[in-house]
Design a protein around this motif. Structure first.
Motif, PDB file in Angstrom:
ATOM      1  N   LYS A   5     -10.270  -0.835 -10.211  1.00  0.00           N
ATOM      2  CA  LYS A   5      -9.341  -0.615 -10.945  1.00  0.00           C
ATOM      3  C   LYS A   5      -9.204  -1.576 -12.341  1.00  0.00           C
ATOM      4  O   LYS A   5      -8.726  -1.201 -13.643  1.00  0.00           O
ATOM      5  CB  LYS A   5      -7.972  -0.983 -10.190  1.00  0.00           C
ATOM      6  CG  LYS A   5      -7.381   0.015  -9.150  1.00  0.00           C
ATOM      7  CD  LYS A   5      -6.019  -0.484  -8.548  1.00  0.00           C
ATOM      8  CE  LYS A   5      -5.705   0.466  -7.455  1.00  0.00           C
ATOM      9  NZ  LYS A   5      -4.625  -0.014  -6.739  1.00  0.00           N
ATOM     10  N   VAL A   6      -9.782  -2.711 -11.991  1.00  0.00           N
ATOM     11  CA  VAL A   6     -10.027  -3.510 -13.177  1.00  0.00           C
ATOM     12  C   VAL A   6     -11.226  -2.880 -14.272  1.00  0.00           C
ATOM     13  O   VAL A   6     -10.838  -2.984 -15.328  1.00  0.00           O
ATOM     14  CB  VAL A   6     -10.419  -5.140 -12.842  1.00  0.00           C
ATOM     15  CG1 VAL A   6     -11.017  -5.756 -14.026  1.00  0.00           C
ATOM     16  CG2 VAL A   6      -9.282  -5.573 -11.891  1.00  0.00           C
ATOM     17  N   ALA A   7     -12.110  -2.452 -13.635  1.00  0.00           N
ATOM     18  CA  ALA A   7     -13.320  -1.607 -14.313  1.00  0.00           C
ATOM     19  C   ALA A   7     -12.564  -0.650 -15.213  1.00  0.00           C
ATOM     20  O   ALA A   7     -12.769  -0.293 -16.382  1.00  0.00           O
ATOM     21  CB  ALA A   7     -14.189  -1.247 -13.637  1.00  0.00           C
ATOM     22  N   ALA A   8     -11.748   0.145 -14.746  1.00  0.00           N
ATOM     23  CA  ALA A   8     -11.266   1.371 -15.193  1.00  0.00           C
ATOM     24  C   ALA A   8     -10.119   1.019 -16.417  1.00  0.00           C
ATOM     25  O   ALA A   8     -10.270   1.522 -17.634  1.00  0.00           O
ATOM     26  CB  ALA A   8     -10.539   2.259 -14.202  1.00  0.00           C
ATOM     27  N   VAL A   9      -9.562  -0.306 -15.964  1.00  0.00           N
ATOM     28  CA  VAL A   9      -8.458  -0.701 -17.026  1.00  0.00           C
ATOM     29  C   VAL A   9      -9.422  -1.207 -18.288  1.00  0.00           C
ATOM     30  O   VAL A   9      -9.018  -1.133 -19.582  1.00  0.00           O
ATOM     31  CB  VAL A   9      -7.669  -1.798 -16.478  1.00  0.00           C
ATOM     32  CG1 VAL A   9      -6.656  -2.568 -17.578  1.00  0.00           C
ATOM     33  CG2 VAL A   9      -6.636  -1.035 -15.510  1.00  0.00           C
TER      34      VAL A   9
END
Length: 104
Positions: free
Chosen positions: A6-10
């Motif tokens: 999720k952090v990578a996607a954001v």
């Protein structure tokens, strides 16, 4: 989806948004050829005018001493100018301003 995912996607979405903003941000308009040409002409005219004005000042200094301005006297004054003073002036306009009477 894991937290790292999720952090990578954001981060990916934010990076894309920043990149788009940088690429799409309007840049200041570059001066046109005509504007640059006019600036060059104005600069050259200012130098011509300044040279003529400095010649007129020399002419007034000659008249104040009781002498009559002449090509020879003006040339002597020009030759006494320092090398630092001469490049800022155009000789032909300076001599014209010094040796000739102002036109009405």
């Amino acid at each position: 989806m894991e937290i790292r995912g999720k952090v990578a996607a954001v981060a990916l979405v934010l990076g894309a948004a920043v990149a788009a903003a940088v690429l799409l941000w309007p840049t200041p308009a570059a001066p046109t050829h005509e504007q640059i040409s006019e600036q060059i002409k104005a600069s050259a005219q200012a130098r011509l005018d300044a040279s003529l004005l400095e010649g007129r000042k020399a002419q007034l200094a000659i008249v104040e001493t009781g002498q009559t301005p002449s090509d020879e006297l003006c040339q002597e004054l020009w030759d006494r100018k320092t090398k630092a003073e001469q490049p800022g002036l155009w000789w032909a306009n300076w001599i014209t301003g010094c040796a000739t009477a102002p036109s009405p």
